[in-house]
Every structure is written in structure tokens, then in C-alpha cells.
Design an enzyme around this catalytic site. Sequence first.
Site, PDB file in Angstrom:
ATOM      1  N   SER A  64       0.833  -1.201   0.000  1.00 40.40           N
ATOM      2  CA  SER A  64       0.000   0.000   0.000  1.00 40.40           C
ATOM      3  C   SER A  64       0.868   1.252   0.000  1.00 40.40           C
ATOM      4  CB  SER A  64      -0.913  -0.003   1.229  1.00 40.40           C
ATOM      5  OG  SER A  64      -0.152  -0.145   2.404  1.00 40.40           O
ATOM      6  N   HIS A  76      -3.142  -3.789  -5.559  1.00 43.08           N
ATOM      7  CA  HIS A  76      -3.489  -3.415  -4.185  1.00 43.08           C
ATOM      8  C   HIS A  76      -4.958  -3.720  -3.900  1.00 43.08           C
ATOM      9  CE1 HIS A  76      -3.874  -0.088  -0.935  1.00 43.08           C
ATOM     10  NE2 HIS A  76      -3.582  -1.249  -0.398  1.00 43.08           N
ATOM     11  N   GLU A 135      -6.602  -1.711  -6.880  1.00 50.70           N
ATOM     12  CA  GLU A 135      -5.815  -0.663  -7.540  1.00 50.70           C
ATOM     13  C   GLU A 135      -4.655  -1.354  -8.247  1.00 50.70           C
ATOM     14  OE1 GLU A 135      -5.392   3.424  -5.194  1.00 50.70           O
ATOM     15  OE2 GLU A 135      -4.747   1.759  -3.959  1.00 50.70           O
ATOM     16  N   ASN A 194      -5.228   5.503  -0.750  1.00 51.32           N
ATOM     17  CA  ASN A 194      -4.619   6.002   0.486  1.00 51.32           C
ATOM     18  C   ASN A 194      -4.196   7.470   0.384  1.00 51.32           C
ATOM     19  OD1 ASN A 194      -4.995   3.749   2.054  1.00 51.32           O
ATOM     20  ND2 ASN A 194      -3.148   2.752   1.278  1.00 51.32           N
TER      21      ASN A 194
HETATM   22  N1  CAA Z   1     -14.036 -11.212   5.435  1.00 43.34           N
HETATM   23  C1  CAA Z   1     -15.033 -11.662   4.656  1.00 43.34           C
HETATM   24  N2  CAA Z   1     -16.289 -11.197   4.700  1.00 43.34           N
HETATM   25  C2  CAA Z   1     -16.543 -10.242   5.604  1.00 43.34           C
HETATM   26  C3  CAA Z   1     -15.570  -9.735   6.476  1.00 43.34           C
HETATM   27  C4  CAA Z   1     -14.270 -10.259   6.369  1.00 43.34           C
HETATM   28  N3  CAA Z   1     -13.269  -9.837   7.134  1.00 43.34           N
HETATM   29  N4  CAA Z   1     -16.135  -8.788   7.265  1.00 43.34           N
HETATM   30  C5  CAA Z   1     -17.431  -8.709   6.894  1.00 43.34           C
HETATM   31  N5  CAA Z   1     -17.679  -9.581   5.893  1.00 43.34           N
HETATM   32  C6  CAA Z   1     -18.943  -9.787   5.191  1.00 43.34           C
HETATM   33  C7  CAA Z   1     -19.971 -10.379   6.112  1.00 43.34           C
HETATM   34  O1  CAA Z   1     -19.907 -11.790   6.134  1.00 43.34           O
HETATM   35  C8  CAA Z   1     -21.258  -9.892   5.466  1.00 43.34           C
HETATM   36  O2  CAA Z   1     -21.574 -10.720   4.368  1.00 43.34           O
HETATM   37  P1  CAA Z   1     -23.098 -10.994   3.905  1.00 43.34           P
HETATM   38  O3  CAA Z   1     -23.651  -9.656   3.512  1.00 43.34           O
HETATM   39  O4  CAA Z   1     -22.929 -11.929   2.773  1.00 43.34           O
HETATM   40  O5  CAA Z   1     -23.778 -11.561   5.101  1.00 43.34           O
HETATM   41  C9  CAA Z   1     -20.887  -8.516   4.899  1.00 43.34           C
HETATM   42  O6  CAA Z   1     -19.456  -8.523   4.783  1.00 43.34           O
HETATM   43  C10 CAA Z   1     -21.310  -7.392   5.822  1.00 43.34           C
HETATM   44  O7  CAA Z   1     -20.722  -7.620   7.086  1.00 43.34           O
HETATM   45  P2  CAA Z   1     -21.377  -7.264   8.487  1.00 43.34           P
HETATM   46  O8  CAA Z   1     -22.862  -7.318   8.346  1.00 43.34           O
HETATM   47  O9  CAA Z   1     -20.726  -8.081   9.536  1.00 43.34           O
HETATM   48  O10 CAA Z   1     -20.900  -5.797   8.822  1.00 43.34           O
HETATM   49  P3  CAA Z   1     -21.019  -4.481   7.996  1.00 43.34           P
HETATM   50  O11 CAA Z   1     -22.263  -4.430   7.195  1.00 43.34           O
HETATM   51  O12 CAA Z   1     -20.741  -3.425   8.978  1.00 43.34           O
HETATM   52  O13 CAA Z   1     -19.802  -4.554   6.968  1.00 43.34           O
HETATM   53  C11 CAA Z   1     -17.588  -4.055   6.377  1.00 43.34           C
HETATM   54  C12 CAA Z   1     -18.501  -4.709   7.406  1.00 43.34           C
HETATM   55  C13 CAA Z   1     -17.703  -4.806   5.054  1.00 43.34           C
HETATM   56  C14 CAA Z   1     -16.184  -4.169   6.893  1.00 43.34           C
HETATM   57  C15 CAA Z   1     -18.059  -2.570   6.185  1.00 43.34           C
HETATM   58  O14 CAA Z   1     -18.168  -1.939   7.424  1.00 43.34           O
HETATM   59  C16 CAA Z   1     -17.140  -1.777   5.306  1.00 43.34           C
HETATM   60  O15 CAA Z   1     -17.194  -1.859   4.091  1.00 43.34           O
HETATM   61  N6  CAA Z   1     -16.262  -0.960   5.947  1.00 43.34           N
HETATM   62  C17 CAA Z   1     -15.288  -0.126   5.227  1.00 43.34           C
HETATM   63  C18 CAA Z   1     -14.119  -0.998   4.868  1.00 43.34           C
HETATM   64  C19 CAA Z   1     -13.088  -0.237   4.104  1.00 43.34           C
HETATM   65  O16 CAA Z   1     -13.191   0.963   3.834  1.00 43.34           O
HETATM   66  N7  CAA Z   1     -12.044  -0.947   3.729  1.00 43.34           N
HETATM   67  C20 CAA Z   1     -10.915  -0.338   3.015  1.00 43.34           C
HETATM   68  C21 CAA Z   1      -9.881   0.018   4.009  1.00 43.34           C
HETATM   69  S1  CAA Z   1      -8.555   0.825   3.204  1.00 43.34           S
HETATM   70  C22 CAA Z   1      -7.594  -0.412   2.660  1.00 43.34           C
HETATM   71  O17 CAA Z   1      -7.835  -1.575   2.805  1.00 43.34           O
HETATM   72  C23 CAA Z   1      -6.374   0.051   1.948  1.00 43.34           C
HETATM   73  C24 CAA Z   1      -5.152   0.231   2.774  1.00 43.34           C
HETATM   74  O18 CAA Z   1      -4.064   0.086   2.227  1.00 43.34           O
HETATM   75  C25 CAA Z   1      -5.200   0.717   4.173  1.00 43.34           C
END
Ligand code: CAA
Length: 282
Positions: A119, A140, A152, A190
Amino acid sequence: MDVKTLAVVGAGQMGAGIAQVAAQSGISVVLVDVDAELVERGVAGIRAQLDRAVSKGKLKTEDAKGALARLKTASSPQEAAQADFAVEAVTENEGVKKKVFQDLARALRPDAILATNTSSIPITRIAAIVDRPERVIGMHFMNPVPVMQLVEIIRGAQTSDATYTATRALAARMGKTTVLSKDMPGFIVNRILIPMLNEACFAVQEGLASAEDIDTAMKLGTNVPMGPLTLADFIGLDTCLYIAEVLHKGLGDDKYRPAPLLRQYVDAGWLGRKTKRGFYTY
Ligand code: CAA
């Protein structure tokens, strides 16, 4: 190029997620890690995810079994020598990543593509230390990999058109949407996300509002799934700080300076969800 076997190096959260999505997409995967316990935990996590999807009726039992059958494990790149494409997803440490790239370049066929899930480290610099810089690229993935739609793609200065085309095709086969970024600090996501999370840290530091209200404001006011402080805890405050430092140093502009409060939390060992304490307690 039709990828037949994908090597995923690093069995942490990102590597396991990439391996899972690839195996579910019909690709044979070798998940490589020197740490046998991490590999075991990674595979157990994938199995649990697939079981959960089956029990929710979102995946057929035979498809879950098929994905697991396509997933092999290994303790060194040599055991994944048949792979025609590798994605490195080890710890975000340049020395460690470079060593993995050298091992991969030695172990895999000369025409195999070597991608990094970094990243923050320049693709161009990683590419320069192997025998095939034109076959090195950034791929990414976002966390959690099975849920997040985006990959990405980052072309280093030396990356060839053929490597880019093959990488885009692989991501599409894995059901992901790709964007193309130049090899600049933070790439696209990022570069924009981390300054926003950092600004939320400044807002807490200045007492603008409570952490809860900052998150509620951004969640309900801009329709994002998580408020910035919840997301920072989810990513890991150490990772956020590290990327903020990469942006600050790499772009040379003080507008990217990390919030002192973010640094203090990291110093305290409050790294977010993984240590059960960050802006929130878990
Ligand atoms: N692995 C696999 N599936 C997952 C999971 C994981 N770690 N966490 C959640 N899920 C799935 C759940 O099983 C659920 O699936 P279904 O709809 O099929 O039942 C779905 O995702 C929704 O999960 P939850 O209902 O438990 O919770 P939620 O609706 O709050 O979603 C989330 C959780 C998907 C994490 C959501 O909050 C989200 O999209 N958050 C933002 C995440 C984000 O921005 N990520 C990018 C970070 S930046 C990055 O990664 C780059 C870097 O370099 C830092």
C-alpha cells in the site's frame, strides 16, 4: 495470459483473503508462508468464511468444496514453482518484501508475473531488484478482500503493457473492478483516504467533537459504511500512521503531517481493533 496457478505469498489477513477469492474464482492457488501456524490459521479462516456463506445459502456446498480443493499450502516459493502469477502480501516492510521478490524471481519461471499488494512502497523500487522488472506490478487489494470490490493496479516505471493487461484480466476474473494508478505515494485510495482519517484524528485532538459524533457525522452525513475513526481502528492505527508518514515524506508537503494524537496512540500500543483499543475499546 490465462493464469493457471497463482502463488499468494503471506498468509495474513490480506493474503488469505486474496487466496480465498482466487480459489473461489476457479484458480489453483498455492498459499505460501514461512510461518506454518499462520498458514494453518489462514486456511482455517477461509474454511470458516466458506462454511458461513454456505450456511447463509450464499454459496453451494460443492462450490465451497471446489474452492478448498484448489487451495494448496507451502512454506517456500520453491514449492510454488509452477505458478505463472504471484501476489506478494507479506508484512509492509521494504526489506522483507524485497527478499520475498528475490526468492520469487529465483523460484518462478522467467515469464511469471510478480505482483505486490503493497500500500506504500514504490513498485519501481521493488521491480528494480529482480531480473524481470517489466513483469513486476502493484495489485493493491482492499480489506476485507472478499467484500471489497476494488483492486488498484499500479504500474511501475518499468512495467510492460502485457503485464498490465494480464493483471487486469486476473483481477476481473476474481470479480474485482480495477483502477490504474501511477507509482506515486499512497496511489489513489490512500492518497485521499489517509489524509481524511488523519484529519479526523486532528479533530479529536482539538476537541472539535467526540469520536462517536465525528463518526456519526461522517457515516450519516456522507453515507460511508464506517466513520473515519472506526475505519482507522479497523485498518490499524500503526498502518495509518505509517502511510501518513509515507505521504508526508514522499510528497514533501506539511499538509500530510501525521496528527500528534495518532502518533501518541501508536506509541501507547493502542493500534485499534487488533489490540482491542484505539479510538474505541473492543
Ligand atoms: N471477510 C469476509 N467477509 C466479511 C468480512 C471479512 N473480514 N467482514 C465482513 N464480511 C462480510 C460479512 O460476512 C457480510 O456478508 P453478507 O452480507 O454476505 O452476510 C458482509 O461482509 C457485511 O458484514 P457485516 O454485516 O458483519 O458488517 P457491515 O455491514 O458493517 O460490513 C464491512 C462490514 C464490510 C467491513 C463494512 O463496514 C465496510 O465496508 N467498511 C469499510 C471498509 C473499508 O473501507 N475498507 C478499506 C480500508 S482501506 C484499505 O484496505 C487500503 C489500505 O491500504 C489501508
